[in-house]
Motif scaffolding. Sequence first.
Motif, PDB file in Angstrom:
ATOM      1  N   GLU A 269      39.236  57.803  27.110  1.00 43.08           N
ATOM      2  CA  GLU A 269      38.323  57.634  28.248  1.00 43.08           C
ATOM      3  C   GLU A 269      38.607  56.329  28.976  1.00 43.08           C
ATOM      4  OE1 GLU A 269      35.837  59.554  29.626  1.00 43.08           O
ATOM      5  OE2 GLU A 269      36.648  61.155  28.382  1.00 43.08           O
ATOM      6  N   LEU A 270      38.894  55.273  28.225  1.00 44.13           N
ATOM      7  CA  LEU A 270      39.220  53.990  28.854  1.00 44.13           C
ATOM      8  C   LEU A 270      40.485  54.091  29.691  1.00 44.13           C
ATOM      9  CD1 LEU A 270      38.423  51.372  26.083  1.00 44.13           C
ATOM     10  CD2 LEU A 270      37.274  51.664  28.267  1.00 44.13           C
ATOM     11  N   ASN A 271      41.486  54.811  29.189  1.00 43.42           N
ATOM     12  CA  ASN A 271      42.718  54.991  29.960  1.00 43.42           C
ATOM     13  C   ASN A 271      42.449  55.754  31.240  1.00 43.42           C
ATOM     14  OD1 ASN A 271      44.252  53.606  28.115  1.00 43.42           O
ATOM     15  ND2 ASN A 271      44.878  55.427  26.999  1.00 43.42           N
ATOM     16  N   LYS A 272      41.576  56.761  31.179  1.00 40.79           N
ATOM     17  CA  LYS A 272      41.249  57.535  32.367  1.00 40.79           C
ATOM     18  C   LYS A 272      40.505  56.675  33.389  1.00 40.79           C
ATOM     19  CE  LYS A 272      39.353  61.473  31.473  1.00 40.79           C
ATOM     20  NZ  LYS A 272      38.404  62.576  31.290  1.00 40.79           N
ATOM     21  N   VAL A 273      39.549  55.881  32.916  1.00 36.60           N
ATOM     22  CA  VAL A 273      38.806  54.999  33.810  1.00 36.60           C
ATOM     23  C   VAL A 273      39.741  53.957  34.416  1.00 36.60           C
ATOM     24  CG1 VAL A 273      37.018  53.218  33.882  1.00 36.60           C
ATOM     25  CG2 VAL A 273      36.591  55.353  32.683  1.00 36.60           C
ATOM     26  N   HIS A 274      40.657  53.428  33.620  1.00 34.08           N
ATOM     27  CA  HIS A 274      41.615  52.445  34.130  1.00 34.08           C
ATOM     28  C   HIS A 274      42.501  53.063  35.211  1.00 34.08           C
ATOM     29  CE1 HIS A 274      44.188  48.949  34.128  1.00 34.08           C
ATOM     30  NE2 HIS A 274      45.234  49.729  33.965  1.00 34.08           N
ATOM     31  N   LEU A 275      42.947  54.302  35.005  1.00 30.61           N
ATOM     32  CA  LEU A 275      43.757  54.995  36.006  1.00 30.61           C
ATOM     33  C   LEU A 275      42.963  55.200  37.289  1.00 30.61           C
ATOM     34  CD1 LEU A 275      46.362  56.556  36.782  1.00 30.61           C
ATOM     35  CD2 LEU A 275      45.221  58.598  35.898  1.00 30.61           C
ATOM     36  N   PHE A 276      41.693  55.586  37.161  1.00 29.83           N
ATOM     37  CA  PHE A 276      40.854  55.781  38.343  1.00 29.83           C
ATOM     38  C   PHE A 276      40.654  54.472  39.100  1.00 29.83           C
ATOM     39  CE2 PHE A 276      38.612  59.693  36.380  1.00 29.83           C
ATOM     40  CZ  PHE A 276      39.684  60.477  36.733  1.00 29.83           C
ATOM     41  N   LEU A 277      40.461  53.368  38.371  1.00 32.01           N
ATOM     42  CA  LEU A 277      40.302  52.067  39.028  1.00 32.01           C
ATOM     43  C   LEU A 277      41.574  51.659  39.766  1.00 32.01           C
ATOM     44  CD1 LEU A 277      38.288  49.926  36.475  1.00 32.01           C
ATOM     45  CD2 LEU A 277      37.582  50.643  38.744  1.00 32.01           C
TER      46      LEU A 277
ATOM     47  N   LEU B 238      43.908  53.620  40.972  1.00 29.69           N
ATOM     48  CA  LEU B 238      44.074  54.469  42.149  1.00 29.69           C
ATOM     49  C   LEU B 238      43.079  54.100  43.253  1.00 29.69           C
ATOM     50  CD1 LEU B 238      44.784  57.923  40.483  1.00 29.69           C
ATOM     51  CD2 LEU B 238      46.385  56.470  41.725  1.00 29.69           C
ATOM     52  N   SER B 239      41.873  53.693  42.890  1.00 24.96           N
ATOM     53  CA  SER B 239      40.921  53.272  43.920  1.00 24.96           C
ATOM     54  C   SER B 239      41.378  51.978  44.587  1.00 24.96           C
ATOM     55  CB  SER B 239      39.516  53.121  43.335  1.00 24.96           C
ATOM     56  OG  SER B 239      39.448  52.029  42.470  1.00 24.96           O
ATOM     57  N   TYR B 240      41.977  51.055  43.810  1.00 27.33           N
ATOM     58  CA  TYR B 240      42.495  49.823  44.405  1.00 27.33           C
ATOM     59  C   TYR B 240      43.689  50.108  45.309  1.00 27.33           C
ATOM     60  CZ  TYR B 240      39.588  47.415  41.008  1.00 27.33           C
ATOM     61  OH  TYR B 240      38.538  46.971  40.267  1.00 27.33           O
ATOM     62  N   ILE B 241      44.515  51.060  44.926  1.00 29.68           N
ATOM     63  CA  ILE B 241      45.643  51.452  45.782  1.00 29.68           C
ATOM     64  C   ILE B 241      45.121  52.043  47.090  1.00 29.68           C
ATOM     65  CG2 ILE B 241      47.547  53.111  45.999  1.00 29.68           C
ATOM     66  CD1 ILE B 241      48.155  52.565  43.042  1.00 29.68           C
ATOM     67  N   GLY B 242      44.063  52.845  47.017  1.00 33.32           N
ATOM     68  CA  GLY B 242      43.459  53.384  48.230  1.00 33.32           C
ATOM     69  C   GLY B 242      42.904  52.290  49.120  1.00 33.32           C
ATOM     70  N   LEU B 243      42.251  51.304  48.537  1.00 34.49           N
ATOM     71  CA  LEU B 243      41.713  50.188  49.311  1.00 34.49           C
ATOM     72  C   LEU B 243      42.830  49.364  49.934  1.00 34.49           C
ATOM     73  CD1 LEU B 243      39.018  48.886  50.059  1.00 34.49           C
ATOM     74  CD2 LEU B 243      39.215  47.492  48.016  1.00 34.49           C
ATOM     75  N   PHE B 244      43.906  49.144  49.191  1.00 37.51           N
ATOM     76  CA  PHE B 244      45.050  48.401  49.707  1.00 37.51           C
ATOM     77  C   PHE B 244      45.729  49.172  50.846  1.00 37.51           C
ATOM     78  CE2 PHE B 244      49.388  46.565  49.237  1.00 37.51           C
ATOM     79  CZ  PHE B 244      49.042  45.265  49.534  1.00 37.51           C
TER      80      PHE B 244
END
Length: 158
Positions: free
Chosen positions: A73-81, A83-89
Amino acid sequence: MNIQILPNWCKKLGASVFIIFSVLSGINDMKRGFNDAICNCDSTLTQNEEIKDNQQDIILPDTKSEKLLDRSELNKVHLFLVLSYIGLFTYILSKEKVEDDYINKLRLESYQLSVLLFIILSLIIFVFFKDLKLTFDYFLESFMLIYLIIFFFKKRIY
């Protein structure tokens, strides 16, 4: 010096990627919080009963499988974070509808002001909260959001 900026349609793509993966990350964090609260209550009750019976701590056999689940679950949350930072960038690096020298000047001023504010806030946090331990993602997200807020207001005011 002119930095190569992504086309305007990437602004919509970046915003949608940021929103989608931020929501998914929040949902996973909320699930983990509820599961941890339920598991802690159940394990506390069973450990208290076992302590009364045996007068010693007994490790439950299910805790290893729970830790394995938490790691995935931590790996999944880390991946989502990430990807969200890449979207913001992506959103930050996308062109405006009207891209001219004035917008470039506003970008530079916003960047300068956000760096100064971020350094001042970091020093204040460092001076007053010595024991506060923050990870890199807090700084990354706050810097990008401060930049976007300043750029938004500068673009609207001028």
